[in-house]
Design an enzyme around this catalytic site. Structure first.
Site, PDB file in Angstrom:
ATOM      1  N   ARG A 109       0.834  -1.204   0.000  1.00 59.46           N
ATOM      2  CA  ARG A 109       0.000   0.000   0.000  1.00 59.46           C
ATOM      3  C   ARG A 109       0.870   1.256   0.000  1.00 59.46           C
ATOM      4  NH1 ARG A 109      -2.626  -0.472   4.811  1.00 59.46           N
ATOM      5  NH2 ARG A 109      -1.577   1.280   5.820  1.00 59.46           N
ATOM      6  N   LYS A 110       1.925   1.246   0.804  1.00 57.72           N
ATOM      7  CA  LYS A 110       2.769   2.433   0.901  1.00 57.72           C
ATOM      8  C   LYS A 110       3.566   2.655  -0.377  1.00 57.72           C
ATOM      9  CE  LYS A 110       1.854   3.694   4.095  1.00 57.72           C
ATOM     10  NZ  LYS A 110       2.279   3.554   5.439  1.00 57.72           N
ATOM     11  N   TRP A 143      -8.301   8.165   6.571  1.00 59.09           N
ATOM     12  CA  TRP A 143      -7.441   8.817   5.572  1.00 59.09           C
ATOM     13  C   TRP A 143      -6.850   7.804   4.594  1.00 59.09           C
ATOM     14  CZ3 TRP A 143      -6.931  10.530  10.717  1.00 59.09           C
ATOM     15  CH2 TRP A 143      -6.177   9.698  11.552  1.00 59.09           C
ATOM     16  N   ASP A 284      -2.711   4.246  19.881  1.00 56.68           N
ATOM     17  CA  ASP A 284      -1.623   5.030  20.457  1.00 56.68           C
ATOM     18  C   ASP A 284      -2.165   6.213  21.249  1.00 56.68           C
ATOM     19  OD1 ASP A 284       0.961   5.792  21.038  1.00 56.68           O
ATOM     20  OD2 ASP A 284       1.304   6.776  19.110  1.00 56.68           O
ATOM     21  N   ARG A 482       4.259   6.109   7.065  1.00 55.24           N
ATOM     22  CA  ARG A 482       5.513   5.394   7.219  1.00 55.24           C
ATOM     23  C   ARG A 482       6.146   5.144   5.853  1.00 55.24           C
ATOM     24  NH1 ARG A 482       2.742   1.272  11.606  1.00 55.24           N
ATOM     25  NH2 ARG A 482       1.074   1.362  10.067  1.00 55.24           N
TER      26      ARG A 482
END
Length: 518
Positions: A109-110, A143, A284, A482
């Site tokens: 995906r990235k 997002w 987180d 990332r």
């Protein structure tokens, strides 16, 4: 083990007081710390490209061009983006090779996202290798969902074809943008907003939604005229800072205001997001916020803590561990450590999932003593979080697990001792130049579990980095998406205060040789 320390107690106390005062000055009347995200090349290049396409904002175009000419690239991708949008040559083959070497559990995906963005900017060609169909359609963070829809729209526009789901992607992406508060960066995420607007330009150029989005993004330009990755991170920063200010004694009594601010930002599902505007919760931020509320007033915030606990329980992976956004996604060590710290005070209620989480953290430690760096760049950032989480479980787990925890902690300490630089500090990875943030994140582990010599050298280096006004400066450690770094400068001081808190607690002059983690 408890370290016998020899560093000067008065010096540490003085440094801590100055840093405490420095951070307290950042707390606003409502209890929030609102730091500015530093500008990045990628978002600045994307806005400049879009303004050119829309033939809009000539003054902003000039300012962005100036920023891109001055900005120092943080890596290979930054350099390619800046070169492409300012008309300089780009070695596309080298860019492709760099992307092909990207390894992460979100890798496909990235890679698709980064390849598409570089293609939009002209650093890479749109080609068959960049195929949106290779990414499975599954539940994602809001997002990520909008970004993937935008990527599919951009590729369809390049191919000049109507793919089967194109209308659905267009309608849902536009509906998501339209439903957000007018005048705000969408979900606080400037990068996602920019990608969506580039997609919108392919079928609604000059439309109201696109024009309004451009106005919003121009308004978040920083003083250096660049564009940040996100518009703010005030919930996360306030929760983290409130926790360490409480650990420093809170002599200015700001923590109650900070806790009240954080409590009021809890979302409907019981979790928290990173800023005041987002509707997306995550493990987180929820763990950090719950930790502050428990410190500030477990009775005052009992109901909110109960909702947070339920959120974390729902997000736990059936086999142990926690992901960031969506249950069923791969669990991550840093998310898991945060959830363990948040839930451990009520061990009896959560013992089943916490026992599994301990096993997960122990099982995924690397042979070199590290854990996977997920949302950060520094090895020490995950080490300190996981070691603290494991330390909070030792009174509750089985003797076998306690033995494994001791071995895992010793392995992590060895890694830090072996990678300490000659100047006493640590860089983000072995061999990197020391920086205050990576050092600050290593200090609590070394002070609690390492040798006095290692701890003394580390503290000496950290104290030498303190600036006259009490703060600290370091390269960015957070990444998003990332592996791209982004910077909220105040966080270096927050982590440094956590390190100094540990040093004070562990010092014999404090009368508490066994440190108590905050």
């Amino acid at each position: 083990m408890t370290t016998t320390v020899s560093w000067p107690y008065a010096h540490i106390l003085s440094a801590r007081e100055r840093l405490y005062d420095h951070l307290v000055r950042r707390v606003e009347a409502d209890g929030a710390i609102r730091d500015r995200c530093a500008s990045r090349i990628l978002e600045s290049a994307l806005l400049l490209s879009l303004l050119r396409k829309e033939r809009a904002g000539p003054d902003t175009q000039e300012a962005l061009t100036g920023f891109l000419g001055r900005a120092r690239p943080a890596g290979f991708l930054d350099a390619a983006a800046a070169a492409a949008v300012t008309g300089r040559p780009v070695a596309s083959a080298e860019v492709r090779a760099h992307l092909d070497g990207f390894r992460h559990f979100t890798g496909a995906r990235k890679q698709l996202l980064l390849e598409t963005l570089l293609a939009v900017l002209g650093a890479l060609p749109f080609d068959g290798r960049t195929d949106p169909g290779r990414v499975p359609d599954e539940e994602q963070a809001v997002w990520t969902d909008v970004t993937l829809r935008a990527v599919r729209i951009l590729h369809a526009a390049h191919r000049d074809e109507e793919s089967p789901g194109l209308d659905t992607d267009r309608v849902r992406m536009a509906a998501s943008l339209s439903s957000f508060d007018a005048g705000k960066v969408w979900q606080g995420n400037a990068l996602a907003h920019l990608i969506a607007l580039h997609a919108l330009h392919t079928y609604q150029p000059g439309g109201a939604l696109l024009r309004d989005g451009l106005c919003v993004l121009i308004r978040v330009q920083n003083a250096d005229r660049g564009i940040p990755f996100i518009a703010g991170q005030e919930v996360f920063v306030t929760a983290l800072a409130g926790t360490v200010l409480a650990g420093a004694g809170d002599r200015r009594d700001v923590v109650p205001r900070m806790a009240a601010y954080v409590a009021d930002r809890q979302l409907a599902d019981g979790g928290w997001g990173y800023d005041e505007t987002t509707t997306q919760s995550d493990v987180d931020d929820t763990s950090r916020c719950a930790r502050l509320l428990r410190l500030a007033g477990p009775n005052t915030y009992e109901h909110r803590l109960g909702r947070a606990d339920n959120y974390l329980r729902r997000m736990a992976d059936a086999a142990g561990g926690w992901p960031t956004y969506v249950r069923g996604h791969a669990p991550e060590p840093d998310m898991t450590a945060g959830a363990v710290i948040a839930l451990a005070p009520d061990w009896r209620r959560h013992s089943g999932i916490l026992d599994q989480a301990v096993d997960f953290l122990l099982d995924v430690q690397g042979g070199d003593g590290t854990w996977q760096r997920s949302w950060t760049l520094s090895e020490s950032s995950v080490i300190v979080y996981v070691v603290e989480a494991l330390g909070r479980t030792t009174a509750h787990v089985s003797p076998t697990a306690r033995t494994r925890i001791a071995a895992a902690t010793a392995k992590a300490v060895r890694r830090l001792e072996q990678t300490q630089n000659p100047d006493g500090g640590w860089g983000q990875r072995n061999g990197d130049t020391s920086d205050a943030l990576s050092t600050a994140q290593a200090v609590p582990v070394i002070v609690r579990h390492g040798t006095a010599t290692t701890a003394g050298r580390a503290l000496a280096h950290l104290l030498d980095q303190q600036e006259p006004e009490g703060g600290f400066t370091a390269p960015p450690d957070q990444v998003g998406p990332r592996p791209l770094p982004f910077d909220f400068p105040v966080l270096t001081g927050v982590h440094a205060l956590a390190a100094l808190n540990t040093a004070v607690e562990a010092h014999p002059a404090n009368g508490r040789p066994q440190s108590a983690a905050v």
